[in-house]
Design a protein around this motif. Structure first.
Motif, PDB file in Angstrom:
ATOM      1  N   PHE A   1       0.826  -1.204   0.000  1.00  0.00           N
ATOM      2  CA  PHE A   1       0.000   0.000   0.000  1.00  0.00           C
ATOM      3  C   PHE A   1       0.861   1.255   0.000  1.00  0.00           C
ATOM      4  O   PHE A   1       0.546   2.247  -0.662  1.00  0.00           O
TER       5      PHE A   1
ATOM      6  N   ILE B   1       0.597   4.169  -2.750  1.00  0.00           N
ATOM      7  CA  ILE B   1       0.297   5.556  -2.392  1.00  0.00           C
ATOM      8  C   ILE B   1       1.355   6.499  -2.950  1.00  0.00           C
ATOM      9  O   ILE B   1       1.040   7.559  -3.508  1.00  0.00           O
TER      10      ILE B   1
ATOM     11  N   VAL C   1     -10.756  -0.127  -6.380  1.00  0.00           N
ATOM     12  CA  VAL C   1     -10.944   0.719  -5.200  1.00  0.00           C
ATOM     13  C   VAL C   1     -12.239   0.375  -4.485  1.00  0.00           C
ATOM     14  O   VAL C   1     -12.326   0.464  -3.252  1.00  0.00           O
TER      15      VAL C   1
ATOM     16  N   TYR D   1     -11.594  -2.765  -2.243  1.00  0.00           N
ATOM     17  CA  TYR D   1     -10.846  -2.435  -1.027  1.00  0.00           C
ATOM     18  C   TYR D   1     -11.665  -1.585  -0.069  1.00  0.00           C
ATOM     19  O   TYR D   1     -11.602  -1.767   1.158  1.00  0.00           O
ATOM     20  N   ASN D   2     -12.439  -0.635  -0.585  1.00  0.00           N
ATOM     21  CA  ASN D   2     -13.189   0.275   0.287  1.00  0.00           C
ATOM     22  C   ASN D   2     -14.439  -0.357   0.874  1.00  0.00           C
ATOM     23  O   ASN D   2     -14.866   0.022   1.969  1.00  0.00           O
TER      24      ASN D   2
ATOM     25  N   TYR E   1      -7.717  -0.460   5.077  1.00  0.00           N
ATOM     26  CA  TYR E   1      -6.309  -0.560   4.691  1.00  0.00           C
ATOM     27  C   TYR E   1      -5.383  -0.923   5.848  1.00  0.00           C
ATOM     28  O   TYR E   1      -4.500  -1.750   5.691  1.00  0.00           O
TER      29      TYR E   1
ATOM     30  N   GLN F   1      -9.624   6.804   5.170  1.00  0.00           N
ATOM     31  CA  GLN F   1      -8.904   5.787   4.395  1.00  0.00           C
ATOM     32  C   GLN F   1      -9.577   5.515   3.057  1.00  0.00           C
ATOM     33  O   GLN F   1      -8.900   5.315   2.042  1.00  0.00           O
TER      34      GLN F   1
ATOM     35  N   GLY G   1      -7.878   6.136  -0.510  1.00  0.00           N
ATOM     36  CA  GLY G   1      -7.773   5.074  -1.512  1.00  0.00           C
ATOM     37  C   GLY G   1      -8.312   5.509  -2.859  1.00  0.00           C
ATOM     38  O   GLY G   1      -7.722   5.206  -3.910  1.00  0.00           O
ATOM     39  N   TYR G   2      -9.439   6.247  -2.840  1.00  0.00           N
ATOM     40  CA  TYR G   2      -9.987   6.759  -4.099  1.00  0.00           C
ATOM     41  C   TYR G   2      -9.026   7.750  -4.748  1.00  0.00           C
ATOM     42  O   TYR G   2      -8.773   7.682  -5.959  1.00  0.00           O
TER      43      TYR G   2
ATOM     44  N   CYS H   1      -5.753   8.087  -4.473  1.00  0.00           N
ATOM     45  CA  CYS H   1      -4.561   7.422  -5.009  1.00  0.00           C
ATOM     46  C   CYS H   1      -4.890   6.642  -6.277  1.00  0.00           C
ATOM     47  O   CYS H   1      -4.170   6.718  -7.270  1.00  0.00           O
ATOM     48  N   THR H   2      -6.010   5.912  -6.265  1.00  0.00           N
ATOM     49  CA  THR H   2      -6.384   5.099  -7.428  1.00  0.00           C
ATOM     50  C   THR H   2      -6.733   5.972  -8.619  1.00  0.00           C
ATOM     51  O   THR H   2      -6.360   5.677  -9.760  1.00  0.00           O
TER      52      THR H   2
ATOM     53  N   THR I   1       0.762  -6.460  -4.114  1.00  0.00           N
ATOM     54  CA  THR I   1      -0.452  -6.379  -3.305  1.00  0.00           C
ATOM     55  C   THR I   1      -1.279  -7.641  -3.426  1.00  0.00           C
ATOM     56  O   THR I   1      -1.767  -8.192  -2.438  1.00  0.00           O
TER      57      THR I   1
END
Length: 294
Positions: free
Chosen positions: A80, A84, A147, A150-151, A176, A197, A201-202, A204-205, A288
């Motif tokens: 991660f 990031i 995303v 993961y979210n 995360y 978080q 995540g959104y 970064c993606t 990952t």
């Protein structure tokens, strides 16, 4: 071909949409500037949130190393961290190179085929637009699925265990890493950290996605131009009677080719760092997935 002609903006509308969700206006168009103070505020807020989440991930990794525990989770966190870093560098690279992107778009837009049936058919603009959008949509669905998994995975797992299987003492996890600078025992503290978080995540993606489809939109137009150049050269007649006409055509094609080479040079100057980051991000994505399997 439909009555609606393909425009330069049609190729770039999807990358611009995702960059605007991040608060970045990557370049000026010849006709319009869409920047606003709200975009700047949005970018700062998302970067602050992303770096705050990055700090919590680093702290979690340090705690795991210090206490020699949660080895599997620590391996995931390492992947991660790399993801990031790559995502944020991509965002900042495009933001920093807006002047170079402006120059590139000023070179590209005048070369785009005009809104006439003859030019549009000659360049096969509609064909290349459909190819471009297919790849962009595929990448968009892929990154959004990534995303979203993961979210939302921990929420779906909690609902399944708590309300469908009705298991006792079910606790919800963060998406995360299981660390926050405040207590996670309260609903407000947990929901706040979960939102931080998830938004990080959104951000970064989408930084990864927006940079990739921006590159692809430019590359597809370059391919369209070079294909048109090669077709025109192949269609030249070699008879003596057409020599003068061919000479004038070749002169125009040489000028056209030189403009394309200048465009490619600007393109390389803008995106050379992003190409290296793409290889890095692919490696981190594989890490990952392997961490998840471990």
């Amino acid at each position: 071909m439909s009555n609606t002609f393909v425009t330069f903006e049609d190729f770039m509308s999807m990358p611009l949409f995702f960059w605007h969700t991040l608060g970045v206006d990557p370049y000026k168009t010849v006709t319009e500037r869409s920047a606003s103070r709200w975009l700047d505020v949005k970018l700062v807020m998302q970067l602050v949130n992303l770096n705050f989440g990055f700090g919590t991930v680093l702290t979690f990794l340090y705690v795991c190393y210090k206490n020699s525990e949660h080895f599997a989770e620590a391996c995931m966190v390492v992947a991660f961290i790399g993801f990031i870093i790559v995502g944020e560098i991509k965002i900042l690279t495009v933001w920093k190179q807006r002047n170079q992107l402006d120059a590139l778009m000023r070179e590209m837009e005048p070369l785009f085929p005009s809104a006439t049936a003859k030019d549009q058919d000659q360049y096969q603009a509609d064909l290349y637009l459909r190819r471009s959008r297919k790849v962009m949509k595929f990448l968009t669905y892929l990154f959004l699925l990534l995303v979203a998994i993961y979210n939302l995975y921990d929420i779906a797992q909690f609902i399944l265990q708590r309300y469908i299987l009705q298991l006792p003492d079910v606790k919800m996890s963060l998406p995360y890493c299981q660390y926050a600078p405040w207590s996670l025992d309260t609903k407000l503290g947990f929901c706040a950290m979960y939102a931080i978080q998830a938004i990080a995540g959104y951000t970064c993606t989408m930084g990864q996605l927006a940079s990739d489809i921006l590159i692809y939109g430019v590359v597809m137009q370059d391919i369209m131009h070079f294909d048109n150049l090669s077709r025109t050269l192949r269609e030249l007649n070699s008879t003596q009677e057409d020599a003068t006409k061919n000479l004038r055509t070749l002169q125009q094609l040489i000028i056209y080719h030189n403009k394309l080479l200048g465009q490619v040079f600007l393109y390389q100057m803008c995106y050379r760092n992003l190409f290296h980051l793409n290889f890095t991000s692919i490696s981190l994505f594989c890490d990952t997935v392997n961490s998840e399997n471990f």
